[in-house]
Design a protein around this motif. Structure first.
Motif, short mmCIF file in Angstrom:
data_model
loop_
_atom_site.label_atom_id
_atom_site.label_comp_id
_atom_site.label_asym_id
_atom_site.label_seq_id
_atom_site.Cartn_x
_atom_site.Cartn_y
_atom_site.Cartn_z
N VAL A 3 0.86 -1.18 0.00
CA VAL A 3 0.00 0.00 0.00
C VAL A 3 0.90 1.23 0.00
O VAL A 3 1.54 1.55 1.00
CB VAL A 3 -0.93 0.02 1.23
N GLU A 4 0.97 1.90 -1.14
CA GLU A 4 1.92 3.01 -1.33
C GLU A 4 1.37 3.95 -2.40
O GLU A 4 1.01 3.49 -3.49
CB GLU A 4 3.29 2.44 -1.74
N ALA A 31 -8.22 3.42 1.85
CA ALA A 31 -9.54 2.84 1.63
C ALA A 31 -9.46 1.65 0.68
O ALA A 31 -10.12 0.62 0.88
CB ALA A 31 -10.50 3.90 1.09
N GLN A 32 -8.66 1.79 -0.36
CA GLN A 32 -8.47 0.67 -1.29
C GLN A 32 -7.82 -0.52 -0.59
O GLN A 32 -8.17 -1.68 -0.84
CB GLN A 32 -7.59 1.15 -2.46
N ALA A 33 -6.89 -0.23 0.32
CA ALA A 33 -6.24 -1.31 1.07
C ALA A 33 -7.25 -2.06 1.92
O ALA A 33 -7.23 -3.29 2.00
CB ALA A 33 -5.13 -0.74 1.94
N VAL A 34 -8.15 -1.32 2.58
CA VAL A 34 -9.17 -1.96 3.41
C VAL A 34 -10.06 -2.87 2.57
O VAL A 34 -10.35 -4.01 2.93
CB VAL A 34 -10.03 -0.89 4.13
N ALA A 35 -10.48 -2.36 1.41
CA ALA A 35 -11.36 -3.14 0.53
C ALA A 35 -10.67 -4.43 0.07
O ALA A 35 -11.28 -5.51 0.08
CB ALA A 35 -11.79 -2.30 -0.66
N ARG A 36 -9.41 -4.32 -0.32
CA ARG A 36 -8.70 -5.50 -0.83
C ARG A 36 -8.40 -6.49 0.29
O ARG A 36 -8.45 -7.71 0.07
CB ARG A 36 -7.43 -5.08 -1.54
N ALA A 37 -8.10 -5.99 1.48
CA ALA A 37 -7.84 -6.89 2.60
C ALA A 37 -9.10 -7.63 3.01
O ALA A 37 -9.04 -8.74 3.55
CB ALA A 37 -7.30 -6.10 3.78
N VAL A 62 -9.18 -0.23 10.76
CA VAL A 62 -10.35 -0.86 10.14
C VAL A 62 -10.06 -2.32 9.82
O VAL A 62 -10.89 -3.20 10.08
CB VAL A 62 -10.75 -0.11 8.85
N ILE A 63 -8.89 -2.60 9.26
CA ILE A 63 -8.54 -3.98 8.92
C ILE A 63 -8.53 -4.85 10.17
O ILE A 63 -9.07 -5.97 10.18
CB ILE A 63 -7.17 -4.03 8.22
N ARG A 64 -7.93 -4.36 11.24
CA ARG A 64 -7.89 -5.13 12.49
C ARG A 64 -9.29 -5.32 13.06
O ARG A 64 -9.60 -6.39 13.62
CB ARG A 64 -6.99 -4.45 13.51
#
Length: 245
Positions: A3-4, A31-37, A62-64
């Motif tokens: 994520v960069e 936000a994109q990272a959350v969706a993909r995770a 959010v991910i956690r």
């Protein structure tokens, strides 16, 4: 997943990971990272600290939270150009497992992957670290490492991306009427880009100016002009690095 939001930094990490035979997904904001995770069970997430939409810290929270509901956890490592103990503690407080300092080299990345249990120590073939020889604020080992792990076309593509990114950031800095936050963000990205490619002095100056703007200082024309002139020299150096033949 990497994520960069700085294209050059993302490309360099991707190349290093693929050289170690990993499949890599790239995300450009929190936000994109959350969706993909949420959609994919990753072995590891490398998360930049400063990101648009959601910051790295906000995204990890959010991910956690989603993982707690699903009873699963993925190692998350912060990517940061800051060696601030406060930033490092903030990463740990939201649930990150560790942090890696930029510029990111193959040996440091491999060591972290082994620490997180996703890389076999016998697989890496990591070369011994070398002490950089600094000439006019330039660390040539960064470019040497890139040449070693990339073919000519990939290396030239990275150099072209670096030129394009730096040129764009300088355009923002050169506009006196530009918003302070946008100029500060441009300096932050130049810090990352400079460190990735070994332009140590330019990176330090960019960080000083980023922090000055963050502290409420005004970027006076002589100071701005001196930085832009040095950065143009770096642009010329980058353009000369493209491999031919």
């Amino acid at each position: 997943m990497v994520v960069e939001d700085e294209p050059l930094s993302a490309e360099l990490v991707r190349v290093l990971l693929e050289d170690l035979e990993f499949e890599v997904d790239l995300a450009t904001d929190g936000a994109q990272a959350v969706a993909r995770a949420t959609e994919t069970a990753y072995d590891l997430i490398l998360m930049d600290f400063f990101l648009p939409v959601l910051s790295g810290l906000e995204a990890v929270e959010v991910i956690r939270g989603n993982e707690n509901a699903a009873s699963s956890a993925v190692p998350i490592v912060a990517l940061t150009a800051s060696d601030s103990s406060a930033n490092h503690q903030a990463c740990l407080d939201v649930g990150m497992n560790d942090f890696l300092l930029k510029p990111l080299g193959r040996d440091a990345l491999s060591a972290m992957l082994m620490k997180c249990g996703v890389l076999d120590p016998e697989h890496t073939g990591v070369p011994a670290s070398k002490d950089p020889f600094l000439s006019d604020g330039f660390d040539p080992t960064r470019i040497e490492d890139l040449r070693r792990v990339m073919d000519k076309d990939d290396f030239n593509a990275v150099i072209a991306q670096a030129v394009s990114s730096l040129d764009g950031h300088l355009a923002v800095i050169g506009r006196e009427a530009e918003r302070r936050d946008d100029q500060r963000r441009a300096f932050h990205r130049i810090v990352s880009l400079s460190h990735d490619l070994g332009f140590v002095s330019l990176g330090r100056r960019a960080r000083d100016l980023e922090e000055a703007l963050g502290g409420g200082e005004t970027l006076e024309p002589p100071r701005r002009g001196a930085f832009l002139a040095d950065a143009e020299t770096v642009l010329g150096t980058l353009r000369s690095m493209a491999e031919t033949g």
